[in-house]
Design an enzyme around this catalytic site. Sequence first.
Site, PDB file in Angstrom:
ATOM      1  N   GLU A 148      35.312  44.478  39.866  1.00 34.84           N
ATOM      2  CA  GLU A 148      36.331  44.793  38.866  1.00 34.84           C
ATOM      3  C   GLU A 148      37.499  43.961  39.736  1.00 34.84           C
ATOM      4  O   GLU A 148      37.917  44.684  40.588  1.00 34.84           O
ATOM      5  CB  GLU A 148      36.702  46.045  38.537  1.00 34.84           C
ATOM      6  CG  GLU A 148      35.637  46.749  37.929  1.00 34.84           C
ATOM      7  CD  GLU A 148      35.382  46.466  36.258  1.00 34.84           C
ATOM      8  OE1 GLU A 148      36.104  45.527  36.062  1.00 34.84           O
ATOM      9  OE2 GLU A 148      34.597  46.954  35.780  1.00 34.84           O
ATOM     10  N   CYS A 197      45.713  45.937  37.092  1.00 31.98           N
ATOM     11  CA  CYS A 197      44.882  44.771  36.788  1.00 31.98           C
ATOM     12  C   CYS A 197      45.003  44.212  35.432  1.00 31.98           C
ATOM     13  O   CYS A 197      44.998  43.033  34.962  1.00 31.98           O
ATOM     14  CB  CYS A 197      43.553  45.333  37.122  1.00 31.98           C
ATOM     15  SG  CYS A 197      42.801  46.679  36.277  1.00 31.98           S
ATOM     16  N   GLU A 217      48.579  35.881  39.660  1.00 30.51           N
ATOM     17  CA  GLU A 217      48.685  37.079  39.216  1.00 30.51           C
ATOM     18  C   GLU A 217      49.838  37.753  40.166  1.00 30.51           C
ATOM     19  O   GLU A 217      49.918  37.800  41.301  1.00 30.51           O
ATOM     20  CB  GLU A 217      47.266  38.061  39.464  1.00 30.51           C
ATOM     21  CG  GLU A 217      47.563  39.659  39.298  1.00 30.51           C
ATOM     22  CD  GLU A 217      46.312  40.315  39.789  1.00 30.51           C
ATOM     23  OE1 GLU A 217      45.806  40.028  40.975  1.00 30.51           O
ATOM     24  OE2 GLU A 217      45.696  41.240  38.983  1.00 30.51           O
TER      25      GLU A 217
HETATM   26  P1  NAD Z   1      42.150  44.492  47.908  1.00 28.82           P
HETATM   27  O1  NAD Z   1      41.255  43.567  47.642  1.00 28.82           O
HETATM   28  O2  NAD Z   1      43.259  44.018  49.056  1.00 28.82           O
HETATM   29  O3  NAD Z   1      41.615  45.964  48.498  1.00 28.82           O
HETATM   30  C1  NAD Z   1      40.673  46.795  47.843  1.00 28.82           C
HETATM   31  C2  NAD Z   1      39.953  47.715  48.620  1.00 28.82           C
HETATM   32  O4  NAD Z   1      39.033  46.779  49.309  1.00 28.82           O
HETATM   33  C3  NAD Z   1      40.474  48.578  49.628  1.00 28.82           C
HETATM   34  O5  NAD Z   1      39.859  49.767  49.803  1.00 28.82           O
HETATM   35  C4  NAD Z   1      40.377  47.759  50.919  1.00 28.82           C
HETATM   36  O6  NAD Z   1      40.553  48.473  52.104  1.00 28.82           O
HETATM   37  C5  NAD Z   1      39.249  47.042  50.899  1.00 28.82           C
HETATM   38  N1  NAD Z   1      38.823  45.881  51.506  1.00 28.82           N
HETATM   39  C6  NAD Z   1      39.828  44.963  51.942  1.00 28.82           C
HETATM   40  N2  NAD Z   1      39.140  44.038  52.829  1.00 28.82           N
HETATM   41  C7  NAD Z   1      37.793  44.274  52.417  1.00 28.82           C
HETATM   42  C8  NAD Z   1      36.588  43.479  52.619  1.00 28.82           C
HETATM   43  N3  NAD Z   1      36.579  42.328  53.454  1.00 28.82           N
HETATM   44  N4  NAD Z   1      35.326  44.038  52.267  1.00 28.82           N
HETATM   45  C9  NAD Z   1      35.131  45.177  51.656  1.00 28.82           C
HETATM   46  N5  NAD Z   1      36.372  45.657  51.353  1.00 28.82           N
HETATM   47  C10 NAD Z   1      37.755  45.180  51.630  1.00 28.82           C
HETATM   48  O7  NAD Z   1      42.945  45.045  46.522  1.00 28.82           O
HETATM   49  P2  NAD Z   1      44.174  45.825  46.510  1.00 28.82           P
HETATM   50  O8  NAD Z   1      45.368  44.860  47.006  1.00 28.82           O
HETATM   51  O9  NAD Z   1      44.155  47.295  47.170  1.00 28.82           O
HETATM   52  O10 NAD Z   1      44.457  45.892  44.863  1.00 28.82           O
HETATM   53  C11 NAD Z   1      45.034  45.191  44.203  1.00 28.82           C
HETATM   54  C12 NAD Z   1      44.003  44.001  43.372  1.00 28.82           C
HETATM   55  O11 NAD Z   1      43.052  44.823  42.651  1.00 28.82           O
HETATM   56  C13 NAD Z   1      44.893  43.209  42.160  1.00 28.82           C
HETATM   57  O12 NAD Z   1      44.194  42.081  42.517  1.00 28.82           O
HETATM   58  C14 NAD Z   1      44.298  43.735  40.896  1.00 28.82           C
HETATM   59  O13 NAD Z   1      44.239  43.055  39.964  1.00 28.82           O
HETATM   60  C15 NAD Z   1      43.000  44.403  41.483  1.00 28.82           C
HETATM   61  N6  NAD Z   1      42.519  45.380  40.594  1.00 28.82           N
HETATM   62  C16 NAD Z   1      41.562  45.373  39.577  1.00 28.82           C
HETATM   63  C17 NAD Z   1      41.043  46.318  38.607  1.00 28.82           C
HETATM   64  C18 NAD Z   1      40.055  45.984  37.818  1.00 28.82           C
HETATM   65  O14 NAD Z   1      39.532  47.197  37.278  1.00 28.82           O
HETATM   66  N7  NAD Z   1      39.707  44.875  37.385  1.00 28.82           N
HETATM   67  C19 NAD Z   1      41.789  47.634  38.826  1.00 28.82           C
HETATM   68  C20 NAD Z   1      42.726  47.578  39.700  1.00 28.82           C
HETATM   69  C21 NAD Z   1      43.366  46.825  40.440  1.00 28.82           C
END
Ligand code: NAD
Length: 475
Positions: free
Chosen positions: A242, A276, A374
Amino acid sequence: MVTQYKNLINGEMVTTGEWLDVVNPANEEVIGQVPACGQGELDKAVAAARAAFKTWKNTPIEERRAAIMAISGAIKENADELYRLLTSEQGKPHDQAKGEIYGAAGMSAAQSTLELAEEITEDSDTRLSRTRRVPVGVVGGIVPWNFPVMMAVQKIAPAMLSGCTIVLKPSPFTPLTTLRIAELIADKVPAGVVNIITGEDDLGPMITAHPDIDKITFTGSTATGKKIMEGASADLKRITLELGGNDASIVMPDADPKKVAEQLFWASFSNAGQICVAAKRTYIHEDIYDELSQAIADYAKNITVGDGAQQGTGVGPIQNKKQYDRVVELISDAKDNGYKFLTGGDVDPSGTGYYVPITILDNPPEDARIVAEEQFGPVMPLMKFSTEEEAIARANASEYGLAGAVWTADTDNGVKIAEQLETGTVWVNEFLHLSPFAPFGGHKQSGFGAEYGTEGLKEFTYPQVITVKKDNVVA
Ligand code: NAD
């Protein structure tokens, strides 16, 4: 003394002895500490989940439903404490934090009622064939910082219902409320079924690479989603992604500016735009553009940006410094390019807290970074369009395909437009509503797979077809 929150592994609240600080984005003060886990703690959590899976997968579904309801109940009963804690780590105003906490309780309760019925796929003279859904095993759940509780629960509940066990990792920016919930449910769920561990971002790739995890369910950025897909390919883990979105609203000329201005505002600025599925691009028909853009800007002037814990705050701070810097950079780029602002745009970097003023842009070009990327912040570009076809084409001209909306008095035509948008979710005359019974997921680089509904539940299982030959040639 800063409160220290422990992890949940194998039914026990435990710690590593090493701590990570968690900061309140409204004032940049450290408000809590959480364990800094590495490979050793992850191995323990996965081993506990693997051991619990043996019995949990065969536990009667009514018991699994009851355990999910116990989590939902614990969240609801402690909602007052939890929503305040959520505001202090995430930044969202109290009323929106309350919405997330009660929403998480309600969504998990609703998800607990889902069914994964067996299907008879052949019942002929010669054979009886049935398809059953078998839980995949141990799930790794990885959660972002914008809706930390909702996202955690929407992974935990269907994993449990399907018969899987889970190791969940909150974002290092917002782990506190999830760990408080872990403490509240530790004795309500059999040991090892739900494990919650915290660490820096490097804990994520360890989860993706772990050989004893069968599936990753991830919510976060598209960039991280790509890394997860790469990491999961080593042993072909199942993945649900997601990811990000650049969701468009299309406002048709028959929409009444007075009626839609407020709704369009909140479609973009709820949770300070860090959703999101927030409306990140708003296309308004040229006949009503001037009146509606002014009405949105006027409405924005009455909304207070500030600490979410203060009464009267409508838009809180950005959740973390890295995201704040990104939003500020997008606004600076818009200024450098001479785009027109209807309101906002003046960021004061000298203050405490990650505050960005409500920023609305007046018809920037389609290739402006603030339109094409975004933003994930309190920023709304308004753009003018002339024809329906043009609006649809511009909305679809994105690498993302998460959600979108059409605003019109003619709902039949709204549905026709909705059917032409290349996104997983489209609303007509509303935004942000998600149902626990409908699949939620993205198209294009917004990810694949779904959460919610039976389709979401199926992602935690694989289909097994058992075929029995009716004329028993062996006996
Ligand atoms: P992010 O990708 O930076 O982090 C998300 C999670 O992934 C955190 O727990 C982080 O610690 C972990 N992470 C970071 N690097 C990783 C790696 N290499 N491998 C595995 N895990 C890793 O995202 P964010 O900044 O926390 O959230 C914002 C983003 O999330 C925005 O782009 C938003 O649109 C998206 N989002 C999508 C949805 C959806 O349902 N489609 C919902 C909420 C947020």
